[in-house]
Each structure stands twice: as structure tokens, then as C-alpha cells.
Design a protein around this motif. Sequence first.
Motif, PDB file in Angstrom:
ATOM      1  N   VAL A  13       0.844  -1.201   0.000  1.00 47.07           N
ATOM      2  CA  VAL A  13       0.000   0.000   0.000  1.00 47.07           C
ATOM      3  C   VAL A  13       0.875   1.246   0.000  1.00 47.07           C
ATOM      4  CG1 VAL A  13      -1.723   1.293   1.311  1.00 47.07           C
ATOM      5  CG2 VAL A  13      -1.900  -1.193   1.143  1.00 47.07           C
ATOM      6  N   ILE A  14       1.916   1.230   0.835  1.00 50.43           N
ATOM      7  CA  ILE A  14       2.821   2.381   0.894  1.00 50.43           C
ATOM      8  C   ILE A  14       3.595   2.533  -0.407  1.00 50.43           C
ATOM      9  CG2 ILE A  14       4.956   3.162   2.000  1.00 50.43           C
ATOM     10  CD1 ILE A  14       3.697   2.462   4.673  1.00 50.43           C
ATOM     11  N   ALA A  15       3.955   1.419  -1.040  1.00 54.65           N
ATOM     12  CA  ALA A  15       4.658   1.490  -2.327  1.00 54.65           C
ATOM     13  C   ALA A  15       3.838   2.283  -3.347  1.00 54.65           C
ATOM     14  CB  ALA A  15       4.946   0.088  -2.841  1.00 54.65           C
ATOM     15  N   GLN A  16       2.524   2.140  -3.293  1.00 55.58           N
ATOM     16  CA  GLN A  16       1.659   2.883  -4.218  1.00 55.58           C
ATOM     17  C   GLN A  16       1.544   4.350  -3.840  1.00 55.58           C
ATOM     18  OE1 GLN A  16      -1.992   0.540  -4.025  1.00 55.58           O
ATOM     19  NE2 GLN A  16      -1.442  -0.530  -5.921  1.00 55.58           N
ATOM     20  N   ILE A  17       1.732   4.663  -2.564  1.00 54.02           N
ATOM     21  CA  ILE A  17       1.584   6.038  -2.082  1.00 54.02           C
ATOM     22  C   ILE A  17       2.832   6.868  -2.354  1.00 54.02           C
ATOM     23  CG2 ILE A  17       1.370   7.444   0.026  1.00 54.02           C
ATOM     24  CD1 ILE A  17      -0.417   5.240   1.172  1.00 54.02           C
ATOM     25  N   ILE A  18       4.014   6.256  -2.319  1.00 55.47           N
ATOM     26  CA  ILE A  18       5.273   6.999  -2.400  1.00 55.47           C
ATOM     27  C   ILE A  18       5.305   7.997  -3.560  1.00 55.47           C
ATOM     28  CG2 ILE A  18       7.756   6.772  -2.849  1.00 55.47           C
ATOM     29  CD1 ILE A  18       7.722   4.270  -1.057  1.00 55.47           C
ATOM     30  N   PRO A  19       4.884   7.607  -4.777  1.00 53.38           N
ATOM     31  CA  PRO A  19       4.955   8.592  -5.874  1.00 53.38           C
ATOM     32  C   PRO A  19       4.085   9.822  -5.677  1.00 53.38           C
ATOM     33  CG  PRO A  19       4.715   6.361  -6.733  1.00 53.38           C
ATOM     34  CD  PRO A  19       4.462   6.276  -5.260  1.00 53.38           C
ATOM     35  N   LEU A  20       3.128   9.749  -4.763  1.00 52.58           N
ATOM     36  CA  LEU A  20       2.211  10.861  -4.521  1.00 52.58           C
ATOM     37  C   LEU A  20       2.710  11.798  -3.432  1.00 52.58           C
ATOM     38  CD1 LEU A  20      -1.100   8.771  -4.486  1.00 52.58           C
ATOM     39  CD2 LEU A  20       0.014   9.850  -6.454  1.00 52.58           C
ATOM     40  N   SER A 291       8.491  -2.882   7.535  1.00 49.53           N
ATOM     41  CA  SER A 291       7.966  -2.762   6.166  1.00 49.53           C
ATOM     42  C   SER A 291       7.640  -1.323   5.787  1.00 49.53           C
ATOM     43  CB  SER A 291       6.695  -3.605   6.026  1.00 49.53           C
ATOM     44  OG  SER A 291       6.944  -4.957   6.304  1.00 49.53           O
ATOM     45  N   LEU A 292       8.179  -0.374   6.542  1.00 52.67           N
ATOM     46  CA  LEU A 292       7.649   0.983   6.479  1.00 52.67           C
ATOM     47  C   LEU A 292       8.683   2.010   6.044  1.00 52.67           C
ATOM     48  CD1 LEU A 292       5.572   0.641   9.740  1.00 52.67           C
ATOM     49  CD2 LEU A 292       4.669   0.838   7.416  1.00 52.67           C
ATOM     50  N   ILE A 293       8.190   3.209   5.715  1.00 57.33           N
ATOM     51  CA  ILE A 293       9.026   4.326   5.286  1.00 57.33           C
ATOM     52  C   ILE A 293       8.941   5.457   6.306  1.00 57.33           C
ATOM     53  CG2 ILE A 293       8.725   3.786   2.840  1.00 57.33           C
ATOM     54  CD1 ILE A 293       6.752   6.223   2.711  1.00 57.33           C
ATOM     55  N   HIS A 294       9.861   6.390   6.180  1.00 58.03           N
ATOM     56  CA  HIS A 294       9.806   7.624   6.946  1.00 58.03           C
ATOM     57  C   HIS A 294       8.448   8.291   6.702  1.00 58.03           C
ATOM     58  CE1 HIS A 294      11.933  10.902   9.044  1.00 58.03           C
ATOM     59  NE2 HIS A 294      11.119  11.686   8.352  1.00 58.03           N
ATOM     60  N   TYR A 296       5.586   7.289   8.246  1.00 58.09           N
ATOM     61  CA  TYR A 296       4.452   6.359   8.268  1.00 58.09           C
ATOM     62  C   TYR A 296       3.412   6.694   9.337  1.00 58.09           C
ATOM     63  CZ  TYR A 296       6.348   3.615  12.255  1.00 58.09           C
ATOM     64  OH  TYR A 296       6.789   3.203  13.484  1.00 58.09           O
ATOM     65  N   PHE A 297       3.740   7.470  10.353  1.00 58.36           N
ATOM     66  CA  PHE A 297       2.732   7.865  11.337  1.00 58.36           C
ATOM     67  C   PHE A 297       1.625   8.690  10.683  1.00 58.36           C
ATOM     68  CE2 PHE A 297       5.002   5.983  14.622  1.00 58.36           C
ATOM     69  CZ  PHE A 297       4.506   6.284  15.885  1.00 58.36           C
ATOM     70  N   GLY A 298       1.924   9.290   9.538  1.00 60.30           N
ATOM     71  CA  GLY A 298       0.910  10.060   8.827  1.00 60.30           C
ATOM     72  C   GLY A 298       0.180   9.269   7.765  1.00 60.30           C
ATOM     73  N   LEU A 299       0.453   7.969   7.667  1.00 61.68           N
ATOM     74  CA  LEU A 299      -0.133   7.154   6.611  1.00 61.68           C
ATOM     75  C   LEU A 299      -1.105   6.106   7.133  1.00 61.68           C
ATOM     76  CD1 LEU A 299       3.101   6.587   4.459  1.00 61.68           C
ATOM     77  CD2 LEU A 299       1.311   8.317   4.141  1.00 61.68           C
ATOM     78  N   GLY A 300      -1.513   6.227   8.382  1.00 66.51           N
ATOM     79  CA  GLY A 300      -2.370   5.219   8.987  1.00 66.51           C
ATOM     80  C   GLY A 300      -3.763   5.126   8.387  1.00 66.51           C
ATOM     81  N   ASP A 301      -4.236   6.200   7.757  1.00 65.74           N
ATOM     82  CA  ASP A 301      -5.551   6.138   7.116  1.00 65.74           C
ATOM     83  C   ASP A 301      -5.536   5.215   5.911  1.00 65.74           C
ATOM     84  OD1 ASP A 301      -6.785   7.897   8.885  1.00 65.74           O
ATOM     85  OD2 ASP A 301      -6.216   9.661   7.713  1.00 65.74           O
ATOM     86  N   ALA A 302      -4.364   5.039   5.301  1.00 64.10           N
ATOM     87  CA  ALA A 302      -4.262   4.230   4.091  1.00 64.10           C
ATOM     88  C   ALA A 302      -3.688   2.843   4.345  1.00 64.10           C
ATOM     89  CB  ALA A 302      -3.390   4.957   3.059  1.00 64.10           C
ATOM     90  N   SER A 303      -2.719   2.753   5.245  1.00 63.24           N
ATOM     91  CA  SER A 303      -1.968   1.513   5.442  1.00 63.24           C
ATOM     92  C   SER A 303      -2.263   0.896   6.800  1.00 63.24           C
ATOM     93  CB  SER A 303      -0.462   1.799   5.322  1.00 63.24           C
ATOM     94  OG  SER A 303       0.298   0.729   5.849  1.00 63.24           O
TER      95      SER A 303
END
Length: 325
Positions: A13-20, A291-294, A296-303
Motif C-alpha cells: 500500500v505504501i509502495a503505491q503512495i510513495i509517488p504521490l 515494512s515501512l518508510i519515513h 508512516y505515522f501520517g499514513l495510517g488512514d491508508a496503510s
Amino acid sequence: MRGLPMAAPLDPVIAQIIPLLPMRDPTVMTPQSARESLRELAASRAAIPPPPVDTVQDIKVQGGAGPLDARLYRIGTGPAPTVVFFHGGGWVAGDLETHDRQARWLAIETGAVVISVDYRRPPETRFPGAFEDAFAAVSDVFNRVAEFGGDAKRLGVAGDSAGGNLAAATAIACRDAGIKLAAQLLVYPVTDVVGGYAEARENARYPSRAENAEGYFLSRAVMAWFTGHYLADPTHAKDWRVSPLRAPSLAGVAPAIVTTAWFDPLRDEGAAYVRALEAAGVRVKHHEGASLIHGYFGLGDASDVARTEAQRARADFKALLARGI
């Protein structure tokens, strides 16, 4: 020495978010564009209702050179711990709005009164401005704790990225000033900026700076850009108020929860800070974010992976706050 975990696959899921995600090209980035892009990212989530808290109040706290804007978040009205929170954004970007959801989740999941502080940012105010604001704010909240959570024995600091750097440095300053903190939550913190992320010898100390130099949102080049804006003089990087890992001693600082992310150039300096705290006899727990990126605390709605890992860290922070000093 504790070994790092085997590399787990990047959360798809995060892999798809990174480009955005914003702030990935320092060759065209300006302080204003960095700030605007983080604000736009926060605004893009407007369709998702923010997690509800009972009280959100804009307040003032004392900074290093005068009053600062801050925002108070609270669940309930009874006695509670108090946490002073510092937002990330490379010292340059980030504000009360970009980290509103993180502050809300911190209040909800710890039960603490959370005070998010809008410290001065570079390049308008370079080091030590942000640090001086952070320490002054915690000192002010400590002196006025009866207005907030009401319990001086359950005061903590928290922050992510550059905010984690400010929280770590402030925890050291509080120890030196006799302000006893119950806990610190350092979320993928910046702990060692000597070399400004541009010197090969210093970068070699932390393999993650090469392994995750680019491609996972935060890049080593962007960290060099941030550091160049924060420090008017590169020699300031040796100051523990910038590089808490370089502090002469960490003995006696508050117990800590430290999170890192496997796919993050800051991973290994965060892990080194964990080891340094342990060596100094400080109680510390490390969440390795396999499995996470810098960010990620802001990505909990998606991942789901990001949300679960952030929840685990906040639960451990809550436990430290509950123990008090």
C-alpha cells in the motif's frame, strides 16, 4: 549490539503512495514550496473526518524569543498526563495543521493532554531557534501544568522526524535543568547531522543512508537540503542540541520509545540512539518498522501496517506516561 531485523518487503500500500508524496526533489524545492506541499498533503485528506477529541484549543506557550502559537488537544476533563509535541518537516516545513491528525491520535491513544507547538523555522530562524523554542515551551508547560493535565509527574515530550530531534534534544536539556520528564516518544528521529548527510565518511557510519538514499519518500539529498537550511554554520552539527547522539552523556534522560522505519535513510542513526540510551542505562523500547518508510505515522488512514505500528508505539508511550516519575 542488537542486530537489525531481516528486511521485510515494503508494504505494498505504501509502495503505491510513495509517488504521490511531496518534497522529493531538492533541486527544485524552496522553503515555501516545501511548506505548501505539506499543507496540500494535509488538505487532501479533508474528506476523511479527523479523529474526534473532546477539546481543541488554540493557545500560546512561551518560546525562546516570545510567545508561540500552540494547539491543545484533550480527551475528557479529569487529571491526565501532558505531552508537548513537536511536528516534523525537516525543521523548515510542517506546522500545526500538517500534524493535526498525529496530535489527535496521540491524545486519543494515550489519554494525555497534547500541546502541539509551532516553533520558529529556518531559514528565517536558524539553529538554535527551533531548539530554544522547544525547550522554552516544555519549561513553560512544566511551570503551568496545573492549567493542562495537572500532574507534573506525568509530563512527556514527543515528535516525529525533525520534531523527534527537537524532542530528544529537549529531553537532554530538561535533565540538565532539573525538569523530570516521565517519557519521550521519538518517531524516526534525526539524531546525528554531522557531515550534513553529504560527507561520505560520516554517511558510512549509517548504512541506511546508502541503502535508502532515494526512492522511499525521504531521501538523503533532501536531508542534506533540510540540514543546510537549519544550520547557518556546518560546525553547529556537532552541538548535541542538533545531534543528540553526540551528547557527552545520555544518563538520566527520560525513558524513551523510539521508532524507526526500515526503508528510511534515518533508520540507522535512530537505532544508534537506541543503543546509546541503553548504554547510558536509560529504559528504552525500539519499534523497528520493518515494512515501512519515513513518515508512516501520517499514513495510517491508508496503510493497516502503518496504523498498527504507530498504535503499538503510542501504547508503549502511554504506559511510560502512566508510570510517571
